[in-house]
Design an enzyme around this catalytic site. Sequence first.
Site, mmCIF file in Angstrom:
data_model
loop_
_atom_site.group_PDB
_atom_site.id
_atom_site.type_symbol
_atom_site.label_atom_id
_atom_site.label_comp_id
_atom_site.label_asym_id
_atom_site.label_seq_id
_atom_site.Cartn_x
_atom_site.Cartn_y
_atom_site.Cartn_z
ATOM 1 N N GLU A 1 0.384 -1.285 -4.771
ATOM 2 C CA GLU A 1 -0.819 -0.375 -4.772
ATOM 3 C C GLU A 1 -1.792 -0.815 -5.375
ATOM 4 O O GLU A 1 -1.882 -1.157 -6.570
ATOM 5 C CB GLU A 1 -0.244 1.141 -5.028
ATOM 6 C CG GLU A 1 -1.348 2.008 -4.879
ATOM 7 C CD GLU A 1 -1.973 2.302 -3.549
ATOM 8 O OE1 GLU A 1 -1.337 2.442 -2.672
ATOM 9 O OE2 GLU A 1 -3.394 2.201 -3.483
ATOM 10 N N LEU A 2 -3.154 -0.839 -4.738
ATOM 11 C CA LEU A 2 -4.167 -1.396 -5.421
ATOM 12 C C LEU A 2 -4.972 -0.387 -6.246
ATOM 13 O O LEU A 2 -5.422 -0.822 -7.009
ATOM 14 C CB LEU A 2 -5.247 -1.913 -4.397
ATOM 15 C CG LEU A 2 -6.536 -2.424 -4.721
ATOM 16 C CD1 LEU A 2 -6.389 -3.415 -5.795
ATOM 17 C CD2 LEU A 2 -7.134 -2.885 -3.563
ATOM 18 N N THR B 1 6.543 9.547 4.286
ATOM 19 C CA THR B 1 5.362 9.377 3.737
ATOM 20 C C THR B 1 4.561 10.493 3.612
ATOM 21 O O THR B 1 4.417 11.419 4.560
ATOM 22 C CB THR B 1 4.543 8.264 4.147
ATOM 23 O OG1 THR B 1 4.213 8.345 5.512
ATOM 24 C CG2 THR B 1 5.390 6.896 4.200
ATOM 25 N N GLU B 2 3.560 10.629 2.360
ATOM 26 C CA GLU B 2 2.851 11.539 2.446
ATOM 27 C C GLU B 2 1.607 11.879 3.548
ATOM 28 O O GLU B 2 1.388 12.752 4.195
ATOM 29 C CB GLU B 2 2.039 11.500 0.987
ATOM 30 C CG GLU B 2 2.710 11.966 -0.112
ATOM 31 C CD GLU B 2 3.988 10.951 -0.634
ATOM 32 O OE1 GLU B 2 3.952 9.722 0.003
ATOM 33 O OE2 GLU B 2 4.731 11.043 -1.282
ATOM 34 N N GLU B 3 1.115 10.546 3.933
ATOM 35 C CA GLU B 3 0.313 10.178 5.057
ATOM 36 C C GLU B 3 0.843 11.018 6.289
ATOM 37 O O GLU B 3 0.310 11.664 7.030
ATOM 38 C CB GLU B 3 -0.301 9.115 5.124
ATOM 39 C CG GLU B 3 -1.365 8.413 4.271
ATOM 40 C CD GLU B 3 -2.515 9.449 4.506
ATOM 41 O OE1 GLU B 3 -2.873 9.357 5.667
ATOM 42 O OE2 GLU B 3 -3.246 9.736 3.427
ATOM 43 N N ASN C 1 -3.227 -6.504 -5.557
ATOM 44 C CA ASN C 1 -4.101 -6.566 -4.396
ATOM 45 C C ASN C 1 -2.916 -7.389 -3.451
ATOM 46 O O ASN C 1 -2.845 -8.768 -3.814
ATOM 47 C CB ASN C 1 -5.171 -7.230 -4.647
ATOM 48 C CG ASN C 1 -6.093 -7.390 -3.294
ATOM 49 O OD1 ASN C 1 -5.402 -7.230 -2.260
ATOM 50 N ND2 ASN C 1 -7.265 -7.642 -3.614
ATOM 51 N N LEU D 1 2.377 1.135 6.115
ATOM 52 C CA LEU D 1 2.365 2.494 6.611
ATOM 53 C C LEU D 1 0.930 3.255 6.283
ATOM 54 O O LEU D 1 0.676 3.364 5.271
ATOM 55 C CB LEU D 1 3.397 3.463 6.123
ATOM 56 C CG LEU D 1 4.739 2.900 5.955
ATOM 57 C CD1 LEU D 1 5.730 3.771 5.451
ATOM 58 C CD2 LEU D 1 5.207 2.225 7.396
ATOM 59 N N GLY E 1 0.829 -1.295 0.080
ATOM 60 C CA GLY E 1 -0.044 -0.117 -0.033
ATOM 61 C C GLY E 1 0.720 1.282 -0.005
ATOM 62 O O GLY E 1 0.998 1.925 1.087
ATOM 63 N N ASP F 1 -5.515 1.625 5.517
ATOM 64 C CA ASP F 1 -6.977 1.843 5.666
ATOM 65 C C ASP F 1 -7.302 1.306 7.092
ATOM 66 O O ASP F 1 -7.197 0.283 7.498
ATOM 67 C CB ASP F 1 -8.124 1.245 4.692
ATOM 68 C CG ASP F 1 -7.926 2.193 3.523
ATOM 69 O OD1 ASP F 1 -7.317 3.198 3.530
ATOM 70 O OD2 ASP F 1 -8.344 1.687 2.387
#
Lengths: 432, 252
Positions: B96-97, B227-229, B129, B149, B73, B152
């Site tokens: 990444e999905l 990371t962006e998050e 996935n 990281l 992810g 969801d």
Amino acid sequence: MEDIYEEPNKDTEVAPALIAVHPTQNSVALAIGSDLRVFNLIGGCAVSLVENSGGALHKDSIRAIRYGASGKLFVSAGDDKLVKIWSTESWHCISTVCSEKRVTAVAISNDGSYVCFADKFGVVWVVDVDVEGLDGNQASANKKAAPMLSHYCSIITSLEFSPDGQFFVSADRDFKIRVTVFPKKPLDGAHEIQSFALGHTEFVSCLASVYTQEFPHGFLVSGSGDSTVRLWDISSGSLLDTCDIRDKAGPSEFKGIEEECCSAVTDLCTIPDSTLVAVAVQSLQGIILLRCDLSARTLNVAKVVSIKGDTFIPTSLATSVSSGLLWMVTGASNLGDLESPSLARVRVISDFKKTSPDVVQQGPTVLEDDETPGGEKLLKKLQGRVSIDEKVFSTAAEALKTSMSKLLIKKQYSTERREFRKRGRNDKKLKQ
Amino acid sequence: MLENKVNSTHSKSTGLPRKRFYRARAHSNPLSDSHFPVPVAPSHVDYSLHYPQLFPSSDEAGSCKKIQFADIGCGFGGLLISLSTLFPDTLMIGMELRDKVTEYVKERILALRVTNPGQYQNISVVRTNSMKYIPNYFEKAQLSKMFFLFPDPHFKEKNHRRRVISPFLLDEYAYALEVGGIIYTITDVEELGDWMKACLENHPMFEALTSEEVEADPVTKLLSSATEEGQKVDRNGGQTFRAIYRRIAPSL
């Protein structure tokens, strides 16, 4: 406009007929729809099942039946989310386990102390079987199953223990075969994955293991919707050989016209005391015998045994260790025909010993009805009647084909349809 | 026309793709059937496609190195890009999905390779996935680090099975990780942090790193900063919850 994208009405679900044989051929069991029929071969009489644990018999299609290796236990399970464990002595149901989801496959550990079953969400559950409850009269309390392992949201099609009992093998419709170390305390979960056997390009429909005295750990054989049977090393998961059965399957007039899925392998069964594997294929009237050379690690077609007469396309295969007979059944439930709502037809093949590479002429022979062990009485019990109208066979074969592809083949949507379904999404709206 | 479009999605000054052209939904359903190609087995993963400079032709498989880090992810790929220069000799892949996000990361890596010749050759991204297809990409014990990281949170109990860290999926991660390999998880959702920690704690094939080990590991700082998050959480002054565990051999 929207109508063209709507799903066609779901037909009543069809369940293929299943067969299982006691390891020493004491009895034969057949499941058709929610009906479980058992015939005692030693007494030569039909068995009536006794449900004294309070519950009812199966209420919906049975999807899996199996005898334990020792022959003491029998398990049946299916769409009614019940797993029933039977004693084969008394044919009393000694335990009923409730599953949260529909059950697709069952297995019994080699020592008979655990029953494993897989549900539609890809979770394999385990129940310990109280051996004392087997002999005692009081039916043990209905047990709760513990989750053991999971294939992530993929329908599990087959479960198998390795011949040495060390590994537990599970196959799914995502082309995957997982080999897990069977733990000492399976109720705590089976976490150690030994290997993945990857190579199939369609759903894996069935598993079997082949072993001899020289190779006691055995090898794994799998059949798939990609029309191949593959031979694997259980411990490393490496692919040893692939046998494409597409050329052998299907009457020649259909070749090229039929879709690929029509030569999907539906069931596998190893012939005891040999390295032969019987293969049932969707669209083949009969079986294909494969010879497995364990020292060379190869798998080759030995012979195609066709069944003359009726349109007999086996839906399930079974053997007993002692007799060397291969039992086959074809049939389906919910055919939608009022006169004969379900069909089950049993045939038996014998004389596998003669299928040596040098003697091609003499081969296994399909027994006539009067030569079948148990004779007419058995057929009456298992089939429900002795003679069957020819027309029903083709209907059943057709119904089975659709039911299998519905269950296991992934739906392919066109790009337009996928875009159409995304029409309401915010990120799609931005573009306009 | 096409060329024009490609250029306009990239920043004129840095040559990097601009995020506004790769808008995607924040979440994707991991349970839905997929429509992207999946390699049949790890040996079918084409390294020359992912790392063209390190694997010039697809024929020379076998003797070469294998992917060792997997960012599950990976989102917009911030961690991969930081790790790339920190471990220049290690092959790593982001999974990444969401297709648009994968496309963005792909473009970002390509642009970085152009502007920094010789660098960023060891990272790549794939749309897949990972909850379903980890065994199709990695052999047993192939990986030395796995990153999860800001996954969801899937708050509803009904949707807990969609969580990327779960008792059963840990079996597959333990399979892909070598003994001694490390799994890094971080989240800004306390409930999910507790869940991930509990899953790892209860799994017989993982043990927690000591706090000294965590401090000494150069990667742990990147978890929230790269990371962006993580940067977003930092901007908003939020809390993060880490769980870092080592793959161990199961006791018999």
